[in-house]
Design a protein around this motif. Sequence first.
Motif, PDB file in Angstrom:
ATOM      1  N   ARG A  44     -20.363-128.830  10.385  1.00  0.00           N
ATOM      2  CA  ARG A  44     -21.224-129.326  11.461  1.00  0.00           C
ATOM      3  C   ARG A  44     -20.410-129.423  12.746  1.00  0.00           C
ATOM      4  O   ARG A  44     -19.182-129.337  12.725  1.00  0.00           O
ATOM      5  N   GLU A  45     -21.091-129.580  13.841  1.00  0.00           N
ATOM      6  CA  GLU A  45     -20.426-129.592  15.144  1.00  0.00           C
ATOM      7  C   GLU A  45     -19.489-130.798  15.276  1.00  0.00           C
ATOM      8  O   GLU A  45     -19.732-131.870  14.689  1.00  0.00           O
ATOM      9  N   GLN A  46     -18.412-130.568  16.032  1.00  0.00           N
ATOM     10  CA  GLN A  46     -17.395-131.581  16.337  1.00  0.00           C
ATOM     11  C   GLN A  46     -16.639-132.047  15.092  1.00  0.00           C
ATOM     12  O   GLN A  46     -15.903-133.034  15.138  1.00  0.00           O
ATOM     13  N   GLU A  47     -16.803-131.316  14.001  1.00  0.00           N
ATOM     14  CA  GLU A  47     -16.070-131.658  12.779  1.00  0.00           C
ATOM     15  C   GLU A  47     -14.719-130.948  12.795  1.00  0.00           C
ATOM     16  O   GLU A  47     -14.618-129.772  13.140  1.00  0.00           O
ATOM     17  N   SER A  86     -17.105-125.849  17.499  1.00  0.00           N
ATOM     18  CA  SER A  86     -18.114-125.659  18.542  1.00  0.00           C
ATOM     19  C   SER A  86     -19.434-125.217  17.912  1.00  0.00           C
ATOM     20  O   SER A  86     -19.515-124.919  16.717  1.00  0.00           O
ATOM     21  N   GLU A  87     -20.434-125.151  18.739  1.00  0.00           N
ATOM     22  CA  GLU A  87     -21.750-124.732  18.251  1.00  0.00           C
ATOM     23  C   GLU A  87     -21.721-123.297  17.733  1.00  0.00           C
ATOM     24  O   GLU A  87     -22.329-122.972  16.701  1.00  0.00           O
ATOM     25  N   HIS A  88     -21.003-122.428  18.456  1.00  0.00           N
ATOM     26  CA  HIS A  88     -20.906-121.034  18.047  1.00  0.00           C
ATOM     27  C   HIS A  88     -20.158-120.915  16.714  1.00  0.00           C
ATOM     28  O   HIS A  88     -20.566-120.134  15.830  1.00  0.00           O
ATOM     29  N   GLU A  89     -19.073-121.641  16.529  1.00  0.00           N
ATOM     30  CA  GLU A  89     -18.310-121.577  15.284  1.00  0.00           C
ATOM     31  C   GLU A  89     -19.125-122.097  14.105  1.00  0.00           C
ATOM     32  O   GLU A  89     -19.086-121.531  13.004  1.00  0.00           O
ATOM     33  N   VAL A  90     -19.873-123.166  14.308  1.00  0.00           N
ATOM     34  CA  VAL A  90     -20.719-123.697  13.237  1.00  0.00           C
ATOM     35  C   VAL A  90     -21.799-122.689  12.860  1.00  0.00           C
ATOM     36  O   VAL A  90     -22.071-122.449  11.665  1.00  0.00           O
ATOM     37  N   LYS A  91     -22.416-122.083  13.854  1.00  0.00           N
ATOM     38  CA  LYS A  91     -23.448-121.094  13.593  1.00  0.00           C
ATOM     39  C   LYS A  91     -22.884-119.897  12.829  1.00  0.00           C
ATOM     40  O   LYS A  91     -23.516-119.378  11.893  1.00  0.00           O
ATOM     41  N   ASP A 139     -27.408-128.700   3.881  1.00  0.00           N
ATOM     42  CA  ASP A 139     -26.078-128.682   4.473  1.00  0.00           C
ATOM     43  C   ASP A 139     -25.220-127.611   3.808  1.00  0.00           C
ATOM     44  O   ASP A 139     -25.393-127.287   2.634  1.00  0.00           O
ATOM     45  N   LYS A 184     -22.071-120.936   9.154  1.00  0.00           N
ATOM     46  CA  LYS A 184     -23.295-121.057   8.374  1.00  0.00           C
ATOM     47  C   LYS A 184     -23.900-119.689   8.066  1.00  0.00           C
ATOM     48  O   LYS A 184     -24.398-119.433   6.953  1.00  0.00           O
TER      49      LYS A 184
END
Length: 608
Positions: A250-253, A114-119, A167, A122
Amino acid sequence: MALSQRKVSGFCWSFVLVILFAHSSRGFYLPGSYMHTYSTNDAIYAKVNSLTSIETELPFSYYSLPYCKPMGGIKKSAENLGELLMGDQIDNSPYRFRMNVNESLYLCTTSPLSEHEVKLLKQRTLNLYQVNMILDNLPVMRIAKQNGVNIQWTGFPIGYTPPNSNDDYIINHLKFKVLVHEYEGSGVQIIGTGEEGMEADKTKASGFEIVGFEVVPCSVRYDPEVHMYEYDNISSVKCPLELDKSQIIREQERISFTYEVEFVKSNIRWPSRWDAYLRMEGSRVHWFSILNSLMVITFLAGIVFVIFLRTVRRDLTRYEELDKEAQAQMNEELSGWKLVVGDVFREPNHSKLLCMMIGDGVQITGMALVTIVFAALGFMSPASRGMLLTGMIILYLFLGIAAGYVAVRLWRTLKGTTVGWKSLSWSVACFFPGIVFVILTALNFILWGSKSTSAIPISLYFVLLSLWFCISVPLTLVGGYLGTQAEDIQYPVRTNQIPREIPARKYPSWLLVLGAGTLPFGTLFIQLFFILSSIWLGRFYYVFGFLLIVLLLLIIICAQSLSGPVSAILYLGYSMIMAVAVMLSTGTIGFITSFYFVHYLFSSVKID
């Protein structure tokens, strides 16, 4: 004289026996650790500690990131008081090893990020957070090369950012190497042999000890559509150098986690398995620091000796040659250092604050000295996480009796009465711990807001308050009562009823503070550098022998310069708690040594 000789002889014999015992014993076990032997194919599960970083001091839970979770659920290991205060949170993990079985296994594939997990991934990667794994109580070690030199680090990074790239890539494949030592022990089996009685038949019982735990982290891109089950065998993986073969964040990965383990026999024995973690670096620098401190001590000793020889000795000789009438006449014409003879033991303006700080300083100094001595002797094992901090807290609690005794006895000497000793004892018991609790509470609200594992739970607050008011405060009151029963400290001279006028200072007070703190700072700055480096770089600080020597040198320097009360502020400003603690302890050293020096000085003069 004979009694003194017997005491010296007894001490010498005790010292010889200790040396002989230490020489005859090949090794001893540090408390908190025990040897565990495994047989071939025995299952061994690794554990995970909090995520730590050399960029920030906020640890976070391992499972705050989208990692594979164990099938039976997350279970926390039992933690002691020191571990909780240090922010350690040790949980079980799905990483399973089988003794002497080399294998490559699949763990799991995450759901789309999800967006939160990617953030979060990172951010943790940018802050250089490390994953800390533990196998058989050994932290995982990573060996990295920098400028052709192998550097050992505990843990491995969450991910990395290649140069000239925006990346981030996650570490999802781990290549473990477990060092094992084959252990052979003898067991006795009793066999009956009829009329001849019993006969012993010795049989060999062998096993394997884990003496090393190393890892090589990799980032490998897998096809998430390939359906596999946990602990399925996979082919051995070579860490790719190409970025298109690494796992990007990245998202949806969907990220697949795998690992492989290799068992290697080693000649390292169990008592020596921590040597790789405690390997002392920069020993020459430590010895240089000690030699530097010895030079400072020699310099100060020469100054004190010259002053004492040229000034005090001449005055003492003159006083001994005069009769009482001449001495009385000479007292009216005092000059130089003798001008303070009637004011040196006068009660200060804030005598209660002085007694409180001296009492707490004795408590902190005793705690630090006993802790460093035990650690230098090897009783504070790094295998027992949190043992050092737990021992310090326990020692501080029980040394409350010394704090109360010293504070109340000094109060009684200054005031000439025991009135108010209970209030003073309560103040001593609450002064330094109160400062610590205020700072700890303020920091804890910040840690709760950041969801860090170093945030103290409410239950631990009640435990600390119970230890404070159920152990420290009563012992301080007991020490205060003993102080009321002790004899007053007798002054060698009378104190004038009218205080002498204090002349104006030639130099500003801040300049005197800087000058007084320079010499103690020069004694400690090397050890302070290593301690702070160990804290920020996640290393084990275990050169307590050097630290004990430097502490003794610091005491001598404070005794010679008589300037301990404010010197600690210069070199311990990074932490208010530590600054107050060291200020109290060094201030106590300076006060006590200067008090007894002046006491001896004026008692030798014999001025009526």
